[in-house]
Design a protein around this motif. Structure first.
Motif, PDB file in Angstrom:
ATOM      1  N   HIS A   1       0.750  -1.114  -0.121  1.00  0.00           N
ATOM      2  CA  HIS A   1       0.153   0.137  -0.050  1.00  0.00           C
ATOM      3  C   HIS A   1       1.036   1.373   0.011  1.00  0.00           C
ATOM      4  CE1 HIS A   1      -3.698  -1.805   0.738  1.00  0.00           C
ATOM      5  NE2 HIS A   1      -3.025  -2.901   1.345  1.00  0.00           N
ATOM      6  N   ALA A   2       2.035   1.222  -0.605  1.00  0.00           N
ATOM      7  CA  ALA A   2       2.957   2.266  -0.731  1.00  0.00           C
ATOM      8  C   ALA A   2       2.341   3.579  -1.251  1.00  0.00           C
ATOM      9  CB  ALA A   2       4.089   1.822  -1.527  1.00  0.00           C
ATOM     10  N   ASP A   3       1.535   3.336  -2.180  1.00  0.00           N
ATOM     11  CA  ASP A   3       0.719   4.539  -2.731  1.00  0.00           C
ATOM     12  C   ASP A   3      -0.163   5.401  -1.847  1.00  0.00           C
ATOM     13  OD1 ASP A   3      -1.011   2.526  -2.840  1.00  0.00           O
ATOM     14  OD2 ASP A   3      -2.111   3.008  -4.479  1.00  0.00           O
ATOM     15  N   ALA A   4      -0.624   4.682  -0.700  1.00  0.00           N
ATOM     16  CA  ALA A   4      -1.557   5.384   0.418  1.00  0.00           C
ATOM     17  C   ALA A   4      -0.794   5.938   1.517  1.00  0.00           C
ATOM     18  CB  ALA A   4      -2.627   4.223   0.579  1.00  0.00           C
ATOM     19  N   ILE A   5       0.421   5.626   1.417  1.00  0.00           N
ATOM     20  CA  ILE A   5       1.341   5.956   2.872  1.00  0.00           C
ATOM     21  C   ILE A   5       1.204   7.670   3.085  1.00  0.00           C
ATOM     22  CG2 ILE A   5       3.419   6.244   3.741  1.00  0.00           C
ATOM     23  CD1 ILE A   5       4.274   3.482   2.642  1.00  0.00           C
ATOM     24  N   SER A   6       1.403   8.278   2.164  1.00  0.00           N
ATOM     25  CA  SER A   6       1.398   9.960   2.427  1.00  0.00           C
ATOM     26  C   SER A   6      -0.245  10.272   2.909  1.00  0.00           C
ATOM     27  CB  SER A   6       1.562  10.449   1.200  1.00  0.00           C
ATOM     28  OG  SER A   6       2.787  10.471   0.676  1.00  0.00           O
ATOM     29  N   GLY A   7      -1.054   9.713   2.346  1.00  0.00           N
ATOM     30  CA  GLY A   7      -2.497  10.076   2.988  1.00  0.00           C
ATOM     31  C   GLY A   7      -2.621   9.533   4.375  1.00  0.00           C
ATOM     32  N   LEU A   8      -1.788   8.458   5.012  1.00  0.00           N
ATOM     33  CA  LEU A   8      -1.884   8.247   6.255  1.00  0.00           C
ATOM     34  C   LEU A   8      -1.061   9.017   7.233  1.00  0.00           C
ATOM     35  CD1 LEU A   8      -2.422   5.913   8.569  1.00  0.00           C
ATOM     36  CD2 LEU A   8      -0.384   5.008   7.763  1.00  0.00           C
ATOM     37  N   THR A   9       0.180   9.125   6.729  1.00  0.00           N
ATOM     38  CA  THR A   9       1.146  10.076   7.516  1.00  0.00           C
ATOM     39  C   THR A   9       0.947  11.342   7.813  1.00  0.00           C
ATOM     40  OG1 THR A   9       2.620  10.369   5.721  1.00  0.00           O
ATOM     41  CG2 THR A   9       2.955   8.281   7.249  1.00  0.00           C
ATOM     42  N   MET A  10       0.195  11.980   6.464  1.00  0.00           N
ATOM     43  CA  MET A  10      -0.142  13.443   6.440  1.00  0.00           C
ATOM     44  C   MET A  10      -1.553  13.499   6.897  1.00  0.00           C
ATOM     45  SD  MET A  10       2.672  14.641   5.490  1.00  0.00           S
ATOM     46  CE  MET A  10       2.192  16.509   5.208  1.00  0.00           C
ATOM     47  N   ASP A  11      -2.457  12.758   7.490  1.00  0.00           N
ATOM     48  CA  ASP A  11      -3.604  12.789   7.870  1.00  0.00           C
ATOM     49  C   ASP A  11      -4.614  13.360   6.940  1.00  0.00           C
ATOM     50  OD1 ASP A  11      -2.912  11.769  10.211  1.00  0.00           O
ATOM     51  OD2 ASP A  11      -2.798  13.791  11.437  1.00  0.00           O
ATOM     52  N   TRP A  12      -4.305  13.060   5.444  1.00  0.00           N
ATOM     53  CA  TRP A  12      -5.207  13.313   4.519  1.00  0.00           C
ATOM     54  C   TRP A  12      -6.348  12.511   4.397  1.00  0.00           C
ATOM     55  CZ3 TRP A  12      -0.371  13.538   0.709  1.00  0.00           C
ATOM     56  CH2 TRP A  12       0.264  14.772   1.048  1.00  0.00           C
ATOM     57  N   THR A  13      -6.228  11.239   4.548  1.00  0.00           N
ATOM     58  CA  THR A  13      -7.478  10.298   4.573  1.00  0.00           C
ATOM     59  C   THR A  13      -7.817  10.113   6.007  1.00  0.00           C
ATOM     60  OG1 THR A  13      -5.723   8.424   4.969  1.00  0.00           O
ATOM     61  CG2 THR A  13      -6.299   8.799   2.371  1.00  0.00           C
ATOM     62  N   ALA A  14      -7.442  10.401   6.900  1.00  0.00           N
ATOM     63  CA  ALA A  14      -8.114  10.281   8.333  1.00  0.00           C
ATOM     64  C   ALA A  14      -7.099  10.953   9.359  1.00  0.00           C
ATOM     65  CB  ALA A  14      -7.927   8.806   8.603  1.00  0.00           C
ATOM     66  N   ASP A  15      -7.922  11.539  10.151  1.00  0.00           N
ATOM     67  CA  ASP A  15      -7.241  12.383  11.455  1.00  0.00           C
ATOM     68  C   ASP A  15      -6.926  11.081  12.405  1.00  0.00           C
ATOM     69  OD1 ASP A  15      -7.691  14.798  10.289  1.00  0.00           O
ATOM     70  OD2 ASP A  15      -9.768  14.778  11.131  1.00  0.00           O
ATOM     71  N   THR A  16      -5.598  11.143  12.687  1.00  0.00           N
ATOM     72  CA  THR A  16      -5.008  10.571  13.435  1.00  0.00           C
ATOM     73  C   THR A  16      -4.702  10.891  15.047  1.00  0.00           C
ATOM     74  OG1 THR A  16      -3.842   9.223  11.859  1.00  0.00           O
ATOM     75  CG2 THR A  16      -3.225   8.667  13.849  1.00  0.00           C
ATOM     76  N   VAL A  17      -5.124  10.407  16.126  1.00  0.00           N
ATOM     77  CA  VAL A  17      -4.968  10.849  17.173  1.00  0.00           C
ATOM     78  C   VAL A  17      -4.451   9.831  18.368  1.00  0.00           C
ATOM     79  CG1 VAL A  17      -6.733  12.576  17.283  1.00  0.00           C
ATOM     80  CG2 VAL A  17      -7.442  10.345  18.074  1.00  0.00           C
ATOM     81  N   PHE A  18      -3.622  10.174  19.186  1.00  0.00           N
ATOM     82  CA  PHE A  18      -3.061   9.309  20.165  1.00  0.00           C
ATOM     83  C   PHE A  18      -3.782   9.585  21.392  1.00  0.00           C
ATOM     84  CE2 PHE A  18       0.087   7.839  23.185  1.00  0.00           C
ATOM     85  CZ  PHE A  18       0.572   6.426  22.885  1.00  0.00           C
ATOM     86  N   ALA A  19      -4.489   8.482  22.077  1.00  0.00           N
ATOM     87  CA  ALA A  19      -5.170   8.750  23.292  1.00  0.00           C
ATOM     88  C   ALA A  19      -4.360   8.382  24.466  1.00  0.00           C
ATOM     89  CB  ALA A  19      -6.472   7.891  23.271  1.00  0.00           C
TER      90      ALA A  19
END
Length: 336
Positions: A41-59
């Motif tokens: 899934h290399a083509d989707a990594i930027s979307g993950l790391t840059m929070d483009w595809t989802a907002d990532t939070v650490f609880a």
């Protein structure tokens, strides 16, 4: 399925001391990106790391275990017999898991340590024998955890954690599950430690948005209980290194009881490494009742062939772990 709404990824940590939230969020995402690359899934990594595809939070909730001004046994929460006995139960489960592995099978030192970690002897009335003395369980828990921290492999896995810190870390599941350690909330209400921890996790979840919840170690217990009353869509519940199936310590103390897959969870994947001493031999899929939609935990074994495997990032780097996360993100993104 909700459409047109950006998904959220909520990361729930396990045992350990207070941490840098932003650094942990970054490290978890980097590890997950490595796993995503390995899973194709290399083509989707930027979307993950840059929070483009989802907002990532650490609880983050580790700071709630701290006790201001506490000293000695109180630092680890071992200021009563119940807390000390629960810590011994955690240590015993870890030792049993180590002894069940090929690397430690028949280890005499661990065998003696397991005996030392057994429940405090009681008299005919079911009370601790008087010859044990006040604070005996706390002293024994301290001794067992200190010796366990010196075991080769465990010692390496702990890196720079001191014996005192290790004791405090091992005490955390018991402190959560004994449902005590009350504190006053800003609204003036008194709440136990476990309730305050779940509230921390839930404050990061927006019921109006689809969620992926990734929970590690004790965090899987916290997340399971938090999601039990959650009304929002959980497209994926992913647990790694989970102790939920620990019989005497965790399973019998879970709430609600009997444990079941939370109602709004659409898929639950449970990953465990055969060399992870925190994961019991019992499997969640054999124990957990399904929700109304028939969802059960999907068990996925991993094999790292290492002496000590438990850190969350070790799991997230695996392609097997990253794959369902990226697939779910792709599905949610397509739906929006």
């Amino acid at each position: 399925m909700q459409t047109g709404i950006k998904p959220q990824v909520v990361l729930v940590h396990g045992i350990g001391g207070p941490r840098d939230v932003e650094a942990e969020r970054r490290d978890w995402k980097i590890a997950l990106a490595e796993g995503a690359r390995a899973a194709g899934h290399a083509d989707a990594i930027s979307g993950l790391t840059m929070d483009w595809t989802a907002d990532t939070v650490f609880a983050h909730y580790a700071d709630l275990f701290a006790r201001e001004g506490a000293q000695g046994a109180a630092v680890a929460g071992l200021d009563d017999e119940e807390a000390a006995e629960l810590t011994l139960a955690v240590a015993a489960e870890v030792i049993e898991a180590l002894l069940a592995s090929p690397e430690y099978a028949g280890d005499e030192q661990l065998g003696r340590l397991l005996v030392q970690a057994q429940p405090t002897p009681v008299n005919a009335e079911g009370r601790p024998r008087q010859d044990q003395g006040v604070g005996a369980s706390a002293r024994r828990a301290s001794a067992v955890c200190t010796k366990l921290a010196r075991v080769p492999g465990v010692q390496k896995g702990l890196r720079r954690v001191s014996a005192a810190q290790w004791l405090g870390i091992l005490s955390q599941p018991g402190r959560y599950l004994r449902r005590k350690d009350f504190a006053t909330l800003p609204d003036g209400r008194s709440a136990a430690l476990d309730e305050r921890i779940r509230a921390r996790v839930l404050q990061h979840l927006d019921p109006g948005r689809p969620a992926i919840v990734i929970a590690h170690s004790l965090g899987s217990v916290v997340a399971l209980e938090a999601l039990a009353g959650y009304e929002g869509q959980v497209a994926l519940f992913l647990t790694v290194g989970s102790p939920i199936a620990m019989n005497a310590l965790v399973w019998q103390r879970l709430r609600p009881s009997p444990p079941a897959v939370p109602r709004t969870v659409e898929r639950w994947v449970d990953f465990w490494d055969g060399d992870d001493p925190v994961v019991p031999l019992r499997r969640l899929t054999e124990l957990m009742a399904p929700n109304a939609a028939g969802v059960r935990p999907e068990p996925v074994p991993l094999d790292s062939r290492r002496l000590w495997t438990h850190p969350a990032t070790d799991y997230l780097r695996r392609r097997e772990v990253a794959a369902p996360v990226m697939e779910t993100l792709a599905r949610l993104s397509a739906a929006s």
